[in-house]
Design an enzyme around this catalytic site. Structure first.
Site, PDB file in Angstrom:
ATOM      1  N   HIS A 162     -25.392 -34.193  -6.181  1.00 16.94           N
ATOM      2  CA  HIS A 162     -24.431 -35.264  -5.877  1.00 16.94           C
ATOM      3  C   HIS A 162     -24.600 -35.769  -4.446  1.00 16.94           C
ATOM      4  O   HIS A 162     -25.066 -35.044  -3.567  1.00 16.94           O
ATOM      5  CB  HIS A 162     -22.975 -34.839  -6.167  1.00 16.94           C
ATOM      6  CG  HIS A 162     -22.361 -33.888  -5.215  1.00 16.94           C
ATOM      7  ND1 HIS A 162     -21.271 -33.103  -5.526  1.00 16.94           N
ATOM      8  CD2 HIS A 162     -22.648 -33.570  -3.920  1.00 16.94           C
ATOM      9  CE1 HIS A 162     -20.921 -32.376  -4.500  1.00 16.94           C
ATOM     10  NE2 HIS A 162     -21.749 -32.633  -3.509  1.00 16.94           N
ATOM     11  N   ASN A 172     -25.892 -29.753  -7.115  1.00 15.96           N
ATOM     12  CA  ASN A 172     -26.137 -30.444  -8.384  1.00 15.96           C
ATOM     13  C   ASN A 172     -26.690 -31.860  -8.162  1.00 15.96           C
ATOM     14  O   ASN A 172     -26.767 -32.645  -9.097  1.00 15.96           O
ATOM     15  CB  ASN A 172     -24.848 -30.512  -9.215  1.00 15.96           C
ATOM     16  CG  ASN A 172     -23.749 -31.316  -8.529  1.00 15.96           C
ATOM     17  OD1 ASN A 172     -23.929 -31.804  -7.413  1.00 15.96           O
ATOM     18  ND2 ASN A 172     -22.617 -31.465  -9.195  1.00 15.96           N
ATOM     19  N   ASP A 202     -16.080 -39.734   1.530  1.00 18.25           N
ATOM     20  CA  ASP A 202     -15.134 -39.281   0.500  1.00 18.25           C
ATOM     21  C   ASP A 202     -13.958 -38.518   1.090  1.00 18.25           C
ATOM     22  O   ASP A 202     -13.955 -38.164   2.274  1.00 18.25           O
ATOM     23  CB  ASP A 202     -15.875 -38.420  -0.535  1.00 18.25           C
ATOM     24  CG  ASP A 202     -16.829 -37.413   0.094  1.00 18.25           C
ATOM     25  OD1 ASP A 202     -16.656 -37.094   1.288  1.00 18.25           O
ATOM     26  OD2 ASP A 202     -17.747 -36.957  -0.594  1.00 18.25           O
ATOM     27  N   GLU A 210     -20.876 -37.493  -8.789  1.00 18.46           N
ATOM     28  CA  GLU A 210     -21.321 -36.326  -9.540  1.00 18.46           C
ATOM     29  C   GLU A 210     -22.304 -36.746 -10.648  1.00 18.46           C
ATOM     30  O   GLU A 210     -22.322 -37.913 -11.058  1.00 18.46           O
ATOM     31  CB  GLU A 210     -20.107 -35.637 -10.170  1.00 18.46           C
ATOM     32  CG  GLU A 210     -19.076 -35.118  -9.155  1.00 18.46           C
ATOM     33  CD  GLU A 210     -19.510 -33.843  -8.445  1.00 18.46           C
ATOM     34  OE1 GLU A 210     -20.728 -33.579  -8.348  1.00 18.46           O
ATOM     35  OE2 GLU A 210     -18.617 -33.118  -7.959  1.00 18.46           O
TER      36      GLU A 210
HETATM   37  P1  PGA Z   1     -22.773 -28.869   2.055  1.00 15.22           P
HETATM   38  O1  PGA Z   1     -22.374 -29.957   0.996  1.00 15.22           O
HETATM   39  O2  PGA Z   1     -23.295 -29.593   3.244  1.00 15.22           O
HETATM   40  O3  PGA Z   1     -21.479 -28.160   2.343  1.00 15.22           O
HETATM   41  O4  PGA Z   1     -23.786 -27.990   1.402  1.00 15.22           O
HETATM   42  C1  PGA Z   1     -23.196 -31.040   0.764  1.00 15.22           C
HETATM   43  C2  PGA Z   1     -22.584 -31.887  -0.299  1.00 15.22           C
HETATM   44  O5  PGA Z   1     -21.902 -31.340  -1.183  1.00 15.22           O
HETATM   45  O6  PGA Z   1     -22.790 -33.110  -0.273  1.00 15.22           O
END
Ligand code: PGA
Length: 237
Positions: free
Chosen positions: A140, A138, A69, A145
């Protein structure tokens, strides 16, 4: 279906383990297509990969990468963009040609066209041999999302309030966090031959448990990984 669940003692062990899996993939297939992720979680793994490269243990000259992304509106020069992150954390420290590294273009004026271009690119390079994933608080993956349905293809998404809040730690103020991102769809993740999901910390332990043992639902996007045929999960406290 194969799920390999590995609990290691700390973040360093998680990083070493993930790096070893990724480098073993490249060593067994030098022209591997790697699906890569950004965020805090893979930083240690990327550091370990740079070290393994320096020690001559792995060669990225034939590897191609597809990132999950990119934020809409951030240029590659912006230190918060995922292109900047990837160059800094990994690509500049290994022998990969930049033209073999791919992220969505967050600066495209025509976001829908950019999503279509990225989907075609994935089609032409894929399927991904090994997809690295973090997981959002959450549930994702990429920026898929929680929602009412899974989206198969690359698309532009409105970031969830929880994601904006979580990612604001990288920005001076929460208002600077982009509200939109381009992300690969679940079809790309699920088509990957192997998936490596990494998660560190207590908060992530809860969502990992929910995603891997709870109901398979688009409200917890990572839960779809329960259907993946070759999933490895590495977690640390
Ligand atoms: P993080 O993010 O590794 O910064 O916790 C993971 C994500 O949002 O996929």
């Amino acid at each position: 279906m194969k799920m390999n669940f590995i609990k290691v003692k700390d973040y360093n062990a998680l990083s070493v383990h993930a790096a070893e899996i990724i480098c073993a993939q490249v060593n067994s297939k030098p022209n591997s297509v790697l699906g890569l992720a950004t965020g805090s979680t893979p930083i240690g793994a990327y550091e370990q990969i740079r070290e393994m490269y320096k020690r001559g243990e792995v060669d990225f000259s034939a590897v191609k990468t597809i990132n999950l992304d990119e934020y809409v509106g951030l240029s590659p020069e912006n230190a918060q963009s995922y292109r900047y992150f990837m160059n800094n954390q990994l690509f500049n420290g290994i022998n990969i040609a930049k033209e073999n590294t791919h992220l969505p273009d967050g600066m495209s004026n025509t976001v829908d066209d950019e999503c279509a271009r990225y989907e075609r690119l994935i089609d032409s390079l894929g399927p991904i041999d090994l997809q690295l994933l973090g997981i959002g608080n959450n549930g994702h993956i990429g920026f898929n999302e929680p929602g009412d349905f899974f989206i198969k293809e690359c698309h532009c998404t409105q970031l969830a309030a929880k994601t904006i809040e979580a990612n604001s730690r990288f920005f001076d103020t929460i208002d600077e966090v982009p509200k939109k991102a381009i992300t690969v769809g679940m079809g790309t993740v699920m088509a990957a031959k192997k998936v490596l999901l990494i998660a560190a910390g207590k908060e992530k332990a809860e969502i990992i448990n929910k995603a891997l043992t709870g109901k398979i639902t688009p409200q917890v996007p990572a839960s779809i990984l329960q259907f993946h045929a070759d999933l490895t999960v590495v977690v640390s406290p």
